[in-house]
Design a protein around this motif. Structure first.
Motif, short mmCIF file in Angstrom:
data_model
loop_
_atom_site.label_atom_id
_atom_site.label_comp_id
_atom_site.label_asym_id
_atom_site.label_seq_id
_atom_site.Cartn_x
_atom_site.Cartn_y
_atom_site.Cartn_z
N GLN A 1 79.50 39.82 -18.83
CA GLN A 1 80.64 39.94 -19.81
C GLN A 1 80.18 41.19 -20.73
O GLN A 1 78.95 41.19 -21.10
N VAL A 2 81.09 41.86 -20.80
CA VAL A 2 81.05 43.01 -22.10
C VAL A 2 81.78 42.54 -23.29
O VAL A 2 83.02 42.32 -23.17
N PHE A 3 81.16 42.89 -24.35
CA PHE A 3 82.06 42.73 -25.86
C PHE A 3 82.08 43.75 -26.49
O PHE A 3 81.40 44.94 -26.41
N VAL A 4 83.31 44.20 -26.81
CA VAL A 4 83.69 45.37 -27.52
C VAL A 4 84.04 45.47 -28.87
O VAL A 4 84.84 44.43 -29.35
N LEU A 5 83.42 46.33 -29.62
CA LEU A 5 83.69 46.41 -31.19
C LEU A 5 84.12 48.04 -31.15
O LEU A 5 83.85 48.82 -30.18
N ALA B 1 86.45 51.83 -36.08
CA ALA B 1 87.42 51.72 -37.01
C ALA B 1 87.56 50.24 -37.63
O ALA B 1 88.23 50.07 -38.60
N GLY B 2 86.97 49.26 -36.91
CA GLY B 2 87.09 47.78 -37.44
C GLY B 2 86.02 47.79 -38.64
O GLY B 2 86.13 46.74 -39.17
N GLY B 3 85.14 48.62 -38.72
CA GLY B 3 84.53 48.52 -39.98
C GLY B 3 82.96 48.54 -39.56
O GLY B 3 82.66 48.05 -38.56
N GLY B 4 82.03 49.27 -40.45
CA GLY B 4 80.69 49.40 -39.90
C GLY B 4 79.70 48.05 -40.11
O GLY B 4 78.79 48.06 -39.49
N ASP B 5 80.52 47.03 -40.88
CA ASP B 5 79.62 46.03 -41.22
C ASP B 5 80.07 44.92 -40.19
O ASP B 5 79.29 43.72 -40.12
N VAL B 6 80.67 45.23 -39.03
CA VAL B 6 81.44 44.05 -38.27
C VAL B 6 79.76 43.66 -37.28
O VAL B 6 79.79 42.64 -36.91
N ALA B 7 79.35 44.55 -36.73
CA ALA B 7 78.28 44.44 -35.95
C ALA B 7 77.19 43.33 -36.47
O ALA B 7 76.80 42.58 -35.72
N ARG B 8 76.76 43.58 -37.75
CA ARG B 8 75.75 42.69 -38.29
C ARG B 8 76.38 41.09 -38.79
O ARG B 8 75.77 40.30 -38.97
N LEU C 1 76.49 43.01 -22.55
CA LEU C 1 76.43 44.20 -23.10
C LEU C 1 77.35 44.20 -24.26
O LEU C 1 78.41 43.64 -24.05
N LEU C 2 76.79 44.87 -25.35
CA LEU C 2 77.79 45.26 -26.53
C LEU C 2 78.15 46.54 -26.46
O LEU C 2 77.20 47.56 -26.39
N ALA D 1 72.25 50.31 -35.09
CA ALA D 1 71.08 49.68 -35.39
C ALA D 1 71.53 48.32 -35.73
O ALA D 1 70.51 47.24 -35.31
N ASP D 2 72.58 48.14 -36.47
CA ASP D 2 72.76 46.66 -36.79
C ASP D 2 73.06 45.95 -35.56
O ASP D 2 72.55 44.54 -35.44
N ALA D 3 73.74 46.42 -34.63
CA ALA D 3 74.24 45.59 -33.39
C ALA D 3 72.79 45.21 -32.73
O ALA D 3 72.76 44.33 -32.06
N HIS D 4 71.91 46.22 -32.49
CA HIS D 4 70.57 45.97 -31.94
C HIS D 4 69.88 44.58 -32.54
O HIS D 4 69.31 44.07 -31.91
N THR D 5 69.88 44.82 -33.80
CA THR D 5 69.05 43.76 -34.63
C THR D 5 69.98 42.51 -34.38
O THR D 5 69.31 41.20 -33.96
N ALA D 6 71.20 42.39 -34.49
CA ALA D 6 72.11 41.06 -34.18
C ALA D 6 71.70 40.50 -32.91
O ALA D 6 71.70 39.55 -32.40
N ARG D 7 71.54 41.55 -31.76
CA ARG D 7 71.42 41.09 -30.35
C ARG D 7 69.96 40.95 -30.08
O ARG D 7 69.59 40.83 -28.80
#
Length: 235
Positions: free
Chosen positions: A130-134, A137-144, A155-156, A176-182
């Motif tokens: 499964q793939v999760f999509v951000l 436009a939803g905001g740069g803080d969403v990934a963290r 996969l994100l 980078a925040d996404a990589h950290t969260a994952r």
């Protein structure tokens, strides 16, 4: 289409089932349309979409001409989107199995969830990967902010990166925040106008198909699902 597209060297005889989920408006339908355009010359594809009370996503894909219309099926969930991809997968499972029976052999079936919040994930009984999509436009803080989909999907995708300058988002920091969260899990920063990022996405999908064919892909559950809250829009 090459005769080799349905060749399987081992593993399951059925298609790879790939789920795509994420919040409303992140570009799930457009991502599926992109994959169909990029892969349909070499792979046999089918699509199952989920909407609450309509078949709007299926109609969008059919009108875009990305696949023959009969290869795109719609499930009307009648409830919050996560219920049909995780809580009671019966309608989706029937749709997928019917699609596979009608067009055997298929290589990949893409399942699109209706837009839901950051806790939405597919049951591993329904999809293999499964793939999760951000989207930026939803905001740069969403990934963290994290959540099961962001942290533990296979996969994100950080989508619509070409819009970052126009919405005031530092795309590099968001990735980078996404990589950290994952904790180092795979992330693709995607713009459909950027061939390199498109190639990264399609390459990842092909790699999962290869693993599926050889029997080395074991579906894993990105849950457990957090308590559901209604912070998403039931469009």
């Amino acid at each position: 289409m090459p005769e080799t597209s349905s060749h399987r060297t081992g593993g399951p005889a059925r298609a790879l089932r790939l789920g795509v989920c994420g919040p409303v408006g992140t570009g799930k339908s457009s991502l599926i349309a992109l994959l169909c355009r990029e892969l349909s010359d070499s792979l046999r594809l089918g699509v199952v979409t989920n909407d609450i009370y309509t078949d709007e996503d299926a109609r969008f894909l059919r009108s875009a001409g990305v696949l023959p219309a009969e290869r795109i099926r719609a499930v009307e969930t009648g409830a919050c989107p996560h219920t049909a991809i995780r809580d009671d997968i019966t309608a989706n499972l029937i749709a997928v199995e019917q699609l596979e029976a009608d067009f055997d052999p298929l290589d990949v079936v893409l399942l699109e969830s209706g837009g839901d919040n950051l806790t939405a994930t597919f049951s591993p009984a329904l999809v293999d990967v499964q793939v999760f999509v951000l989207d930026v436009a939803g905001g740069g803080d969403v990934a963290r902010k994290g959540g099961p989909g962001i942290e533990r999907a296979d996969l994100l995708v950080v989508n619509k990166t070409d819009l970052a300058p126009y919405v005031g988002v530092d795309c590099a920091q968001m990735v980078a925040d996404a990589h950290t969260a994952r904790q180092g899990g795979p992330v693709v920063a995607l713009s459909r106008t950027d061939p390199e990022s498109v190639a990264a996405l399609t390459g990842w999908v092909r790699a999962q198909l290869d693993r599926h064919r050889t029997g080395s892909l074991v579906p894993r559950d990105p849950g457990p699902m957090a308590a559901h809250s209604h912070d998403h829009v039931h469009a």
